[in-house]
Design a protein around this motif. Structure first.
Motif: not given
Length: 425
Positions: A15-25
């Motif tokens: 979930i943390v990786i998904a959030c990073i991909k969603c909001f930063f990439f």
């Protein structure tokens, strides 16, 4: 406790990786992928199931398992009532008494474990699971602390998860059935056999060291050497066969053995004047109950695995390994085959899909394609095994089982990579 922490880590990391991909990439669809799945991509033939479809799939697996469990546990019940399991226990008693010192002489658990190991050896996955679950149930009867895994359960499960298999028929068939098939689909079976044998020995040594079992006792060494000689002789014979001959031999050996076991069990039951049908029905009821009982454990584990896959965690690991090898100027050909090894402890079907994907992209006879096939054939679905087998007997504290199994998996992976370089350069 160890399994609980690993399971929690899977979900949190995904979930943390998904959030990073969603909001930063800017990958705004990633949350949809994780919940409802990712649509087929022409560039990536793997279908990534979301958590909803994964839950349905887990229940479907268990429902399909009911019939298989009922069949084999029904016949197991006849064998027990006729004394066949006790006979098998006495035959292997000298070896198992050293490796499993907590099991009383002649206990049915020994026979159940032998049936499981034999089914694994011949690649009989459908038979291995019921035999293995019955073995765990028998070992649980001897377990003084029902919530905590016993030494015998850990030893059995680590040996089972190492997945010693003689002939990886399904992998050979996959290599032969690709759009651009392998020129020699059977060329990976010797490395597969050696790698899985080494992984099994590693599991035995690791657990024996932890449990302070002297692995160098004459009885244990004698059995290991005899098994090594049998496997070596079989390899010498099998390498003389072509693809059709190998598949024919494997089919006769594995399927013929199932029918022979059924035949001998019925004959033994009739000889001992056992009510064979009533015994079968009683055993089959236990198979039904066991298959239903493991649903929550399987759903929980498969959902965590699904989140890891759809979040792209595996892609990050693979890209990191490639960058590391490039920075050290190392041969990075093996990296393209590693995804199969990363997914195999988590999902058998996912690893199979990854293996086929690797062979389609790089070629069945490429280094990566061969390595993926060897990795697929030389390891087992570790976390699936832990969830299902321990879940079937309601063991919550798995102690060091997860660590021991993963360490044996690592030995198998390193051996597979080494063998691939040795055999295929």
């Amino acid at each position: 406790m160890a399994l609980s922490r690993i399971w929690s880590a899977f979900i949190i990391v995904a979930i943390v990786i998904a959030c990073i991909k969603c909001f930063f990439f800017g990958q705004s669809d990633i949350f949809n992928w994780m919940v409802i799945g990712k649509s087929d991509d022409p560039l990536n033939p793997l279908k990534l199931n979301g958590i909803i479809e994964t839950c349905l799939g887990a229940v479907d697996i268990c429902l399909k398992l009911i019939g298989i469990m009922a069949l084999f546990m029904g016949f197991m019940s006849i064998a027990e009532n006729a004394g066949g399991i006790r006979l098998l226990s006495r035959l292997v008693g000298p070896f198992f008494s050293k490796l499993f010192p907590e099991i009383p002489k002649g206990h049915p658990a020994t026979g159940h474990m032998v049936m499981n190991f034999s089914a694994n050896l011949l690649g009989l996955d459908n038979a291995a699971t019921p035999f293995g679950l019955q073995a765990m149930k028998s070992l649980q009867d001897l377990n003084p602390n029902k919530d905590t895994a016993s030494n015998a359960q850990i030893m059995f499960l680590c040996l089972h998860a190492s997945g010693l298999t003689l002939i990886p028929v399904s992998i050979i068939a996959a290599r032969a059935s690709l759009k651009i098939p392998s020129a020699n689909p059977t060329d990976i079976f010797v490395p597969c056999m050696i790698a899985t044998f080494v992984a099994t020995l590693a599991a035995m040594f690791i657990v024996s060291f932890k449990q302070k079992i002297n692995i160098f006792q004459p009885v244990i060494l004698g059995w290991v050497l005899c098994l090594s000689a049998v496997i070596g002789a079989l390899v010498v014979y099998l390498i003389t066969l072509d693809l059709a001959g190998l598949q024919s031999f494997s089919g006769i050996l594995s399927n013929g053995l199932i029918l022979l076991i059924f035949f001998l069990i019925i004959l033994g039951g009739l000889y001992k004047k056992v009510n064979v049908f009533e015994s079968f029905v009683e055993g089959a009821k236990g198979g039904f109950e066991t298959a239903i009982k493991i649903i929550p454990y399987l759903v929980g584990m498969l959902v965590a695995i699904s989140l890891l896959r759809t979040s792209g965690t595996f892609d990050i690991i693979i890209n990191g390994l490639k960058s590391f090898c490039t920075a050290l100027n190392l041969d990075s050909r093996f990296i393209d085959g590693i995804p199969t090894a990363l997914i195999k402890p988590l999902s058998g079907s996912g690893a199979r899909g990854m293996m086929i994907d690797t062979m389609n992209i790089h070629g069945a006879d490429s280094f990566a394609g061969r390595l993926a096939a060897i990795l697929q054939g030389s390891s087992d679905t570790t976390f699936y095994v832990i969830a299902v087998y321990f879940g079937s007997v309601s063991v919550k504290n798995t102690r060091y089982a997860v660590g021991a199994m993963l360490l044996a998996d690592l030995v198998g992976i390193i051996t597979a990579i080494t063998l691939c370089y040795m055999f295929f350069g």
